[in-house]
Design a protein around this motif. Structure first.
Motif: not given
Ligand code: C5P
Length: 322
Positions: A267-273, A237-242, A279-282, A125-128, A257-260, A103-107
């Motif tokens: 609250e950091l949205c992405h590890y790279y930004q 559904p989000s890219s993460g679950l797809l 809302a990114c996590t929830l 991996r996902f997106n950017a 990894y780091e979906f849960l 997942s791209s989570a900040g955690s």
């Molecule tokens: O933001 P993005 O869609 O590129 O991130 C990839 C996936 O990682 C999300 O679709 C989501 O399922 C998961 N994610 C998450 N928590 C975050 C960021 C991303 O669960 N803080």
């Protein structure tokens, strides 16, 4: 709780969110941009909760990870159809023994999970999401990358020119009408996925590049809704679950990894930004809260793995007997 600390509770509901997010989720629950038609028994709240193994079987039996092929209507009559892979992704790739979904989570920041992630046979991996500069925490192997159409179309991501996208197999998706009718979707994509696909293929003709069939996103949506006690957002559904379910159909075992969120939950949205938003996590647009409930119920690992590694263990579909 206790010595272990909090991990995701599989009965998370939108009324446990803060006021602002709760409002956003409620608005999306009411909106119906894609024409979702509710089916199945009403009164979801009264139905018994399906067990983890039964949920896994529901996914295996009712969700098909299909991709577009040149023979499908309306593509078969379009000149660029030959740019689509001749065979479905599932018949070209895998089975892999072990897979990591990152997942791209900040955690993921300061997680030190890079080596563990890279030890898998395939890494999604996902997106950017980059690896360069973050190897220690997220690893450096990229076997597949799942892209949404927004990333493919937006100028900031430089999809056609950035080297970020040139490793591994690409898989793209776009939110389609609930009917999953390909002709309707073709004329009404959220973002110009097909124009960008054609451009990318001309520039990188040798890199494998699949497009998910929109039936997949809505079949998966239905599995989430049918197993939740309240209405979920009427958005895909989000890219993460797809990506997680995609890997469950390509791999014998999947570590997500780091979906849960782990103890590093942030609250950091992405590890790279440097961008903060719960809302990114929830979830806001995506039914992400409910996706996480579902994944928690299917997890075959222990809570300690979630807490320390943000790691969930899911079986590949080929390994389960239903
Ligand atoms: O933001 P993005 O869609 O590129 O991130 C990839 C996936 O990682 C999300 O679709 C989501 O399922 C998961 N994610 C998450 N928590 C975050 C960021 C991303 O669960 N803080």
């Amino acid at each position: 709780q206790g010595a272990l600390g909090n991990v995701w509770d599989d009965e998370m509901s939108s009324n446990m969110l803060g006021k602002r997010l709760r409002k956003v989720v409620q608005n999306y629950q009411a909106m119906n941009k894609y024409g979702v038609e509710l089916s199945g028994p009403g009164g979801v709240a009264t139905r018994p909760k399906v067990s983890g193994p039964d949920l896994l079987c529901q996914l295996k039996e009712k969700v098909e990870v299909a991709t577009l092929t040149p023979n499908l209507k309306p593509f078969h009559s379009l000149p660029w159809a030959s740019q689509l892979p001749p065979q479905p992704m599932i018949s070209d790739l895998g089975p892999y023994k072990s897979c990591a979904v990152v997942s791209s989570a900040g955690s993921l920041r300061y997680s030190g999970l890079g080596k563990e992630i890279d030890s898998h046979d395939a890494v999604l991996r996902f997106n950017a999401a980059p690896t360069v500069g973050y190897e220690k925490d997220v690893g450096s192997k990229t076997t597949l990358r799942l892209l949404n159409s927004q990333v493919m179309a937006s100028d900031d991501h430089r999809f056609l020119s950035s080297s970020l996208y040139s490793t591994g197999v690409l898989v793209a998706w776009d939110p389609a009408p609930f009917s999953a009718d390909l002709s309707q979707w073709y004329n009404k994509t959220d973002y110009p996925i097909f124009a960008q696909y054609q451009r990318y293929r001309r520039l990188h003709p040798l890199q494998p590049f699949y497009i998910l069939h929109p039936r997949f996103e809505w079949q998966l949506w239905q599995r989430i809704q049918d197993n939740m006690a309240e209405p979920i957002q009427k958005n895909p559904p989000s890219s993460g679950l797809l990506g997680t379910v995609m890997m469950m159909s390509l791999c014998e075992v999947v570590h997500v990894y780091e979906f849960l969120p782990s103890r590093r939950k942030t609250e950091l949205c992405h590890y790279y930004q440097r961008f903060y938003d719960a809302a990114c996590t929830l979830g806001a647009y995506h039914p992400l809260l409910y996706e996480k409930n579902l994944v928690k119920r299917m997890n075959q690992g222990v809570d300690q793995d979630i807490y320390t590694h943000g790691r969930v263990t899911l079986p590949g579909f080929i390994t389960i007997n239903c």
